[in-house]
Design an enzyme around this catalytic site. Structure first.
Site, short mmCIF file in Angstrom:
data_model
loop_
_atom_site.label_atom_id
_atom_site.label_comp_id
_atom_site.label_asym_id
_atom_site.label_seq_id
_atom_site.Cartn_x
_atom_site.Cartn_y
_atom_site.Cartn_z
CE LYS A 14 39.43 31.95 39.81
NZ LYS A 14 39.94 32.81 38.73
CB ILE A 65 44.91 40.84 37.65
CG1 ILE A 65 43.87 41.98 37.77
CG2 ILE A 65 45.95 40.90 38.77
CD1 ILE A 65 43.12 42.02 39.08
#
Lengths: 505, 482
Positions: A80, A348
């Site tokens: 990503k 997260i």
């Protein structure tokens, strides 16, 4: 070691938060006589919305000593480089918030001021032409950054998109191998100590009583320990972040996976798209005051690129955070500590900050008030600064005529955000602070991506002569384009480095 | 650009603040805008400057050659500051400009030191700072760029003669128009902006932006909402300045010695030591101050506090006009350097920039408070029982300082806020040096077996001592850089 030292820790709840905590504590407390236990029930589903991450996850994995390729294969992970935001300024707009800088300072003045100056002079080049991660993402390319700081290929970072369920399982194996004891079952009762109100023990449904010195509440939204037992209280931020539900559904992969997450503005919220190796994760975060669950599910399904692999699952939440994320001998981690919608993939990250801060302030059995105070100060600041950044996305919209979006644009925003936006509008200044996750390039991406253009650029930019500036901009642009040209495609890199067996890539 | 760039900037006052600002602005203002400096008689700089390593970056931006600067401005090296007599007789510690020890097993060094100390002999905390050890030995060597060398943990500041420093800046200023003049009147426009500064010789200084670099802020004082706010945390309101004979090999340290009347500062310069006594005028007379310094001394006023707004309308106060703190942190010029840097980062346009002013004032106030906290802490931690010291201890710390100290006392945690001048190592060094001992160390330090930790500490201490002893004496290092 004094006799006040913590001897045992009980983590209540598995899932991403529980197993990240168990893995990190088992790694970082090695060498200390501390037993770690985790109780979870296979009957309670985990939320696992945090499938997209931010680059800090790499520090976390490295600190655990995880092998990157192995971790990626086992979690069906992709790379990503940023997040694409579609339709957030006006319908049809698209910008990418990259994990990296735009250009480089020239003459001591931030790059974006020079870009604004060139733009006012008629140069139509978009800012993203100066960002390597954006240009690579647009072309579906990926390679890890260079460690040579002189190279343009060192100007970015990356994160992962992975299956949170697989990640939890991966970390579970890691933690159990390091001595964490897992107990299956549901918690029936929580017993507090009379003298100081600390948690003494939990009792499982099968009657087993488990005592501990320190409890970590990873039980999710309900906050079994932190809220139900300790009444920590909740700061409700719905007035600024009104989305309170999400529908999630995986679908089949039909095109090569993109090295970025996509967030698309929709009628009453936004939809996420997270490409993994074996499937695509999709979801719709929405305000139940504006559309029904059925309408949201229909919109979600209608937007899928491939065949749905399940029926949509629904989640409910309230934006905000526990007033005390650490209370007495209990620290809440993950959704038990608060909720911020995953618009910037921070779920997260917040787990990770909680774990890191807990380790920095690792207590004795008496959990000194000073430790609790400092933990709560740090975590509240983290939540507030992410909150402001999320609210910016909603507030800076030009989606006129839609009730949801008109409210977002017109209703009050936190003073701390209003102040930041005023300074940017006035003269392109991004307010900086020491703590808090999002740095200048992130704010620039969203401000400019959502059409907030400063009234002026830094006047010191003018100390760079016009001709020199034109030349410098061109050189940066070309070095970015050249670097991207030689990068492999995202799919090629995954195939070479970390393809999971049976993945579509 | 929708707003017109600055066409004119006037800097009032002729001291260090004035010339640092003029020099830096001259490099970034548009070609047709030359800073005008009006040097007032009372701005003549006096005494010595004890600076932080960060000032050297400012010199780098200005293109000042350090060797030349040190020669002209009687410069010596500074590896840190020594404090003695603060926590009673016999108290003596050095805060050095280098890492202290090394983070072991991911845990900050001071926790390991606390742990070893609790069980036996760990030496002094400063014994693990190469700068502190070399400073005490009167030795100096420049930092190494090789990260494997213990010399790479060093940095250094400079001791400078203030008047000669100004002379150096003036000669390096480039396109600045300077003249002498006395301020007679501040003419305000209806909107509170400064329309003009009228000088005693009849000149009328008109500018888009006025910088108040006077010693007392007589220009900004006329602007709206720029009143001076006294800070009661610090007790001294006078500095007596004198110069005494140089020592054969002066330590590369600024020395701060607590005295019944306040504190004494000794700054080594080439050819003499600049000494200063900070004291309270209502407790100690000027004659008594001179007696303490052993001869004639110049007395200058000191007023701890700050402007409600350092930037108001079209006037920005930089230096003593904006804020003053007793100079006992060895961070002289830091507030000026930071003020100039922030002004350039928020440079206004000709028609003013109220939002830039708001942000400037927010940042400078925050930074000022944190630096003041460091100075206030030194008084709060002192154990002397002279009246001035008792009075200073009776002043409540700021909530930020109280929290920071409580966190350190509890478990050695150094809390850092947004605009800190002093980072974790500096605060830990000050806390421990002034006798604040945490109740417990970070438990994660216990992962390292005790005997192994002891051995690592002993080795570090020996290595640092050896490296310091291998350095040339400070006097030789100065001679070799003529």
């Amino acid at each position: 070691m004094t006799d006040r030292a913590v001897r045992n820790i009980l983590i209540v709840g598995g899932g991403t938060a529980g197993w990240m905590t168990a893995a990190a504590l088992s790694a970082k407390l090695t060498g200390l006589p501390i037993a770690i236990r985790l109780v979870e029930s296979a009957e309670i589903g985990t939320v696992g919305v945090g499938e997209a991450t931010v680059p800090h996850i790499r520090h976390f994995n490295t600190a655990l000593g995880l092998d990157e390729a192995d971790f990626m294969r086992k979690t069906q992970a992709t790379y990503k480089l940023g997040i694409e935001f579609r339709g957030w300024g006006k319908p049809g707009d698209s910008y990418i918030h990259p994990f990296g800088a735009y250009g480089a300072a020239i003459g001591g003045v931030g790059f974006h001021h020079h870009w604004l100056r060139a733009r006012q002079g008629g140069d139509p080049t978009p800012l993203e032409a100066y960002s390597l991660p954006v240009m690579a993402a647009r072309q579906g390319k990926f390679a890890p950054p260079s460690s040579d700081l002189r190279s343009v290929a060192s100007t970015y970072n990356y994160a992962y998109q992975f299956d949170a369920g697989f990640y939890a399982a991966y970390l579970r194996a890691y933690a159990e191998a390091r001595g964490v004891v897992r107990t299956e079952g549901k918690v029936a009762d929580v017993a507090l100590r009379g003298a100081d109100g600390f948690i003494e023990a939990i009792t499982m449904e099968n009657g087993e009583r488990i005592e501990a010195d320190l409890f970590i509440d990873c039980s999710g939204f309900r906050g079994l320990l932190i809220e139900q037992a300790l009444k920590a209280g909740y700061d409700d931020w719905t007035r600024w972040l009104p989305c309170d539900r999400a529908a999630a559904v995986p679908c089949e992969t039909v095109e090569p996976s993109t090295p970025y997450t996509r967030c698309t503005a929709d009628e009453a919220g936004w939809r996420w798209r997270i490409p993994l190796q074996h499937r695509v994760g999709n979801g719709y975060v929405y305000s139940s005051a504006h559309i029904s669950d059925d309408e949201a599910a229909a919109a979600l399904l209608a937007g899928l690129e491939g065949k749905a692999q399940a029926d949509p699952r629904f989640l409910r939440f309230t934006a905000g955070h526990r007033r005390k994320q650490w209370s007495r001998n209990c620290v809440a981690v993950g959704l038990a500590s608060g909720f911020l919608e995953p618009l910037e993939s921070t779920s997260i990250h917040l787990i990770q900050v909680a774990i890191t801060t807990l380790l920095e302030l690792f207590p004795d059995r008496d959990c000194a008030q000073a430790d609790q105070d400092e933990y709560n100060r740090v975590m509240t600041l983290e939540f507030e600064r992410i909150r402001d950044f999320l609210v910016l996305h909603y507030h800076a919209n030009q989606r006129t005529g839609s009730p949801f979006w008109d409210d977002r644009r017109n209703l009050p925003i936190p003073d701390s955000l209003a102040y930041k936006m005023d300074l940017f509008r006035d003269r392109g200044v991004v307010v900086k602070y020491k703590d808090g996750f999002f740095l200048e390039p992130s704010w620039l991406a969203v401000y400019l991506g959502q059409n907030i253009v400063p009234a002026m650029y830094d006047p010191v930019s003018d100390s760079v002569p016009d001709a020199a500036l034109v030349q410098r901009l061109k050189a940066i642009r070309e070095s970015v384009a050249d670097a991207v040209r030689v990068m492999p495609t995202h799919a090629e890199w995954i195939a070479r480095f970390c393809a999971a067996s049976g993945a579509a890539a | 650009m929708s707003r017109a760039p600055l066409k004119s900037v006037a800097v009032l006052g002729g001291g260090v603040a004035s010339w640092m600002t003029a020099c830096a602005l001259a490099r970034v203002l548009p070609g047709e805008c030359r800073p005008v400096v009006i040097e007032t008689a009372d701005s003549v700089p006096r005494g010595a400057l004890s600076t932080l390593p960060a000032l050297r970056a400012f010199h780098g931006l200005l293109g000042l050659d350090e060797a030349t600067l040190m020669r002209v401005a009687r410069g010596t090296y500074k590896l840190g500051a020594r404090y003695n007599g603060w926590a009673g007789d016999g108290h003596d510690h050095v805060e050095g400009f280098s890492d202290v020890g090394a983070s072991l097993d991911g845990v900050a060094f001071h926790h390991h030191w606390l742990r070893t100390r609790a069980r036996g002999d760990a030496g002094r905390y400063e014994d693990y700072s190469l700068a502190a050890v070399a400073g005490r030995l009167g030795r100096f060597a420049p930092p190494s760029e090789d990260p494997r060398s213990v010399l790479s943990t060093l940095s250094y500041g400079l001791h400078l003669d203030a008047a000669a420093y100004v002379a150096t800046l003036r000669s390096a200023a480039g396109r600045v128009e300077a003249s002498t003049g006395e301020i007679a009147e501040i003419a305000l426009a209806a909107d509170g902006q400064i329309a003009a500064v009228v000088l005693a010789d009849g000149r009328r200084i008109v500018a888009d932006l006025f910088i108040d670099a006077t010693p007392d802020g007589r220009v900004i004082g006329a602007a709206p909402d720029a009143a001076w706010i006294d800070d009661p945390a610090l007790p001294c309101d006078r500095l007596a300045l004198r110069e005494v004979a140089a020592r054969a090999n002066p330590p590369p340290l600024t020395e701060f010695e607590a005295a019944p009347e306040g504190w004494l500062r000794r700054v080594p310069l080439r050819g003499g030591d600049a000494v200063a006594l900070a004291y309270a005028g209502d407790r100690t007379s000027a004659d008594e101050a001179r007696d303490i310094l052993g001869g004639d001394a110049t007395i200058v006023p000191l007023r701890n506090g700050h402007r409600r707004r350092a930037w108001s309308g079209n006037c920005v106060a930089i230096g003593p006009a904006a804020s003053q703190v007793e100079p006992l942190n060895g961070d002289d010029l830091q507030a000026i350097q930071s003020g100039v840097g922030r002004l350039i980062a928020l440079l206004p346009t000709a028609d003013g920039s109220p939002l830039a002013a708001l942000e400037y004032n927010r940042l400078m106030a925050e930074e000022q408070d944190r630096a003041r906290d460091m100075a206030a802490f030194r008084y709060l931690a002192a154990t002397r029982d002279d009246p001035l010291w008792i009075q200073a201890r009776g002043t409540a710390p700021s909530p930020a300082l109280a929290y920071k100290q409580a966190q350190f006392e509890s478990r050695g945690r150094v809390v850092l806020y947004d605009e800190e001048t002093f980072m974790e190592g500096a605060w830990a060094g000050a806390f421990l040096g002034h006798g604040i001992t945490p109740h417990r160390h970070d438990r994660l330090a216990d992962r390292l077996p005790a005997d192994k930790a002891d051995a690592v500490l002993a080795r570090l201490r020996g290595m640092i001592r050896e490296a310091a002893q291998a350095m040339p004496p400070h006097a030789d290092a100065l001679r070799d850089r003529p």
